[in-house]
Write a protein that holds these residues in place. Structure first.
Motif, PDB file in Angstrom:
ATOM      1  N   LYS A 117       0.828  -1.205   0.000  1.00  0.00           N
ATOM      2  CA  LYS A 117       0.000   0.000   0.000  1.00  0.00           C
ATOM      3  C   LYS A 117       0.863   1.255   0.000  1.00  0.00           C
ATOM      4  O   LYS A 117       0.619   2.202  -0.763  1.00  0.00           O
ATOM      5  CB  LYS A 117      -0.918   0.008   1.225  1.00  0.00           C
ATOM      6  N   VAL A 118       1.885   1.265   0.848  1.00  0.00           N
ATOM      7  CA  VAL A 118       2.780   2.435   0.929  1.00  0.00           C
ATOM      8  C   VAL A 118       3.601   2.566  -0.351  1.00  0.00           C
ATOM      9  O   VAL A 118       3.765   3.672  -0.880  1.00  0.00           O
ATOM     10  CB  VAL A 118       3.694   2.317   2.167  1.00  0.00           C
ATOM     11  N   TYR A 151      -0.981  -7.848  -6.833  1.00  0.00           N
ATOM     12  CA  TYR A 151      -1.636  -6.853  -5.967  1.00  0.00           C
ATOM     13  C   TYR A 151      -1.406  -5.437  -6.513  1.00  0.00           C
ATOM     14  O   TYR A 151      -2.326  -4.609  -6.531  1.00  0.00           O
ATOM     15  CB  TYR A 151      -1.076  -6.965  -4.550  1.00  0.00           C
ATOM     16  N   ALA A 152      -0.195  -5.158  -6.964  1.00  0.00           N
ATOM     17  CA  ALA A 152       0.108  -3.830  -7.499  1.00  0.00           C
ATOM     18  C   ALA A 152      -0.728  -3.518  -8.735  1.00  0.00           C
ATOM     19  O   ALA A 152      -1.272  -2.407  -8.871  1.00  0.00           O
ATOM     20  CB  ALA A 152       1.595  -3.731  -7.826  1.00  0.00           C
ATOM     21  N   GLY A 156      -3.797  -0.418  -9.570  1.00  0.00           N
ATOM     22  CA  GLY A 156      -3.552   0.701 -10.468  1.00  0.00           C
ATOM     23  C   GLY A 156      -2.131   0.941 -10.920  1.00  0.00           C
ATOM     24  O   GLY A 156      -1.856   1.956 -11.571  1.00  0.00           O
ATOM     25  N   VAL A 157      -1.217   0.035 -10.638  1.00  0.00           N
ATOM     26  CA  VAL A 157       0.158   0.206 -11.119  1.00  0.00           C
ATOM     27  C   VAL A 157       0.292  -0.509 -12.460  1.00  0.00           C
ATOM     28  O   VAL A 157       0.018  -1.711 -12.556  1.00  0.00           O
ATOM     29  CB  VAL A 157       1.187  -0.365 -10.118  1.00  0.00           C
ATOM     30  N   ILE A 162       6.564  -2.329 -13.207  1.00  0.00           N
ATOM     31  CA  ILE A 162       6.865  -3.281 -12.135  1.00  0.00           C
ATOM     32  C   ILE A 162       8.067  -4.148 -12.505  1.00  0.00           C
ATOM     33  O   ILE A 162       8.109  -4.760 -13.576  1.00  0.00           O
ATOM     34  CB  ILE A 162       5.646  -4.179 -11.842  1.00  0.00           C
ATOM     35  N   ILE A 163       9.036  -4.216 -11.623  1.00  0.00           N
ATOM     36  CA  ILE A 163      10.214  -5.059 -11.786  1.00  0.00           C
ATOM     37  C   ILE A 163      10.258  -6.043 -10.628  1.00  0.00           C
ATOM     38  O   ILE A 163      10.104  -5.657  -9.465  1.00  0.00           O
ATOM     39  CB  ILE A 163      11.507  -4.215 -11.804  1.00  0.00           C
ATOM     40  N   ARG A 164      10.463  -7.315 -10.943  1.00  0.00           N
ATOM     41  CA  ARG A 164      10.490  -8.360  -9.912  1.00  0.00           C
ATOM     42  C   ARG A 164      11.917  -8.853  -9.665  1.00  0.00           C
ATOM     43  O   ARG A 164      12.630  -9.195 -10.603  1.00  0.00           O
ATOM     44  CB  ARG A 164       9.603  -9.538 -10.329  1.00  0.00           C
ATOM     45  N   ASP A 165      12.275  -8.873  -8.405  1.00  0.00           N
ATOM     46  CA  ASP A 165      13.547  -9.476  -7.991  1.00  0.00           C
ATOM     47  C   ASP A 165      13.216 -10.757  -7.231  1.00  0.00           C
ATOM     48  O   ASP A 165      13.001 -10.746  -6.021  1.00  0.00           O
ATOM     49  CB  ASP A 165      14.340  -8.512  -7.103  1.00  0.00           C
TER      50      ASP A 165
END
Length: 261
Positions: A117-118, A151-152, A156-157, A162-165
């Motif tokens: 959320k943050v 979730y992101a 609305g993202v 979005i980048i996944r590590d």
């Protein structure tokens, strides 16, 4: 007549002498008996007291060192923790959200949901164009970053941001990979406050320009246990940051959105 008197006196003296000797024997016997029945209480020897004092001093030092390291990690990074209001106008290469437990059905734990959320709020505020999600995503049956990405996107993202590590298996590893794989110079780190100190300390030691934003949006179950365990974790990362070792999966590539390189 005189001879009889002399003999009588000698007998009297002999009897008195025997009585004195007998009394002495009885007294000595009683004293020996009493000493056996009631032993003396000896004072503790000085070397026992000295050994006890040395033991207590060593125990105090062993206890104090980890606590001093813990306080140093907190003290050295506390000014880097910012509020949402303080982040207005701030720009960073990426917003790094650190992973946490995901339930079997893919639902984020309350702690991880608050982190997301943050992180999403910071992204929408324009702090960065990249939302970097770092966690354990190496197992088919358990994938933190996939659940975080889902979730992101639901909130609305856009996917391309979005980048996944998937190899962020520890706090130190997440920071190391952000520097070495992502080649980022600046980060906004998002996690709960108790975890931010250690995260920022590792980021500093790895040469990242980092600030942190707390994701404490509620109280969390079993937090006291986490706080105690975090003392040990801060000590571990403190010593790890002295040598800055290369972690496992150090150079595995990020999972980038389509069309982004």
């Amino acid at each position: 007549m005189k001879g009889s008197q002399i003999e009588q006196k000698e007998k009297t003296v002999n009897c008195q002498t025997q009585t004195v000797v007998q009394n002495a024997d009885v007294g000595g016997h009683m004293q020996t008996h009493d000493s056996a029945a009631y032993p003396r209480h000896h004072k503790p020897k000085k070397h026992h007291v000295k050994r006890w004092m040395v033991t207590m001093i060593i125990a105090a030092i062993i206890t104090a060192i980890p606590l001093e390291i813990d306080r140093y990690v907190v003290w050295s990074t506390q000014d880097q923790i910012q509020t949402m209001d303080q982040m207005k106008g701030h720009k960073s290469d990426a917003i790094l959200v650190l992973g946490a437990y995901v339930q079997e059905d893919g639902t984020l734990s309350p702690m991880l949901q608050d982190r997301m959320k943050v992180g999403i709020e910071l992204f929408k505020a324009g702090v960065s164009e990249r939302l970097l999600l770092s966690g354990d995503g190496n197992a088919e049956e358990y994938d933190e970053t996939a659940a975080m990405k889902q979730y992101a996107m639901e909130n609305g993202v856009p996917e391309e941001a979005i980048i996944r590590d998937d190899a962020g298996l520890s706090t130190y590893t997440s920071m190391y990979r952000a520097k070495q794989v992502g080649e980022y110079d600046s980060l906004v780190v998002v996690t709960q406050k108790y975890h931010l100190y250690r995260s920022l300390y590792a980021a500093n030691r790895l040469g990242l320009d980092a600030v942190g934003v707390s994701a404490d949006l509620q109280g969390y179950w079993n937090q006291l246990k986490r706080d105690i365990r975090e003392i040990l974790a801060r000590n571990k990362d403190f010593f790890q940051c002295i040598t800055l070792p290369e972690p496992s999966h150090a150079t595995d590539p990020y999972l980038l959105p389509q069309g982004r390189n």
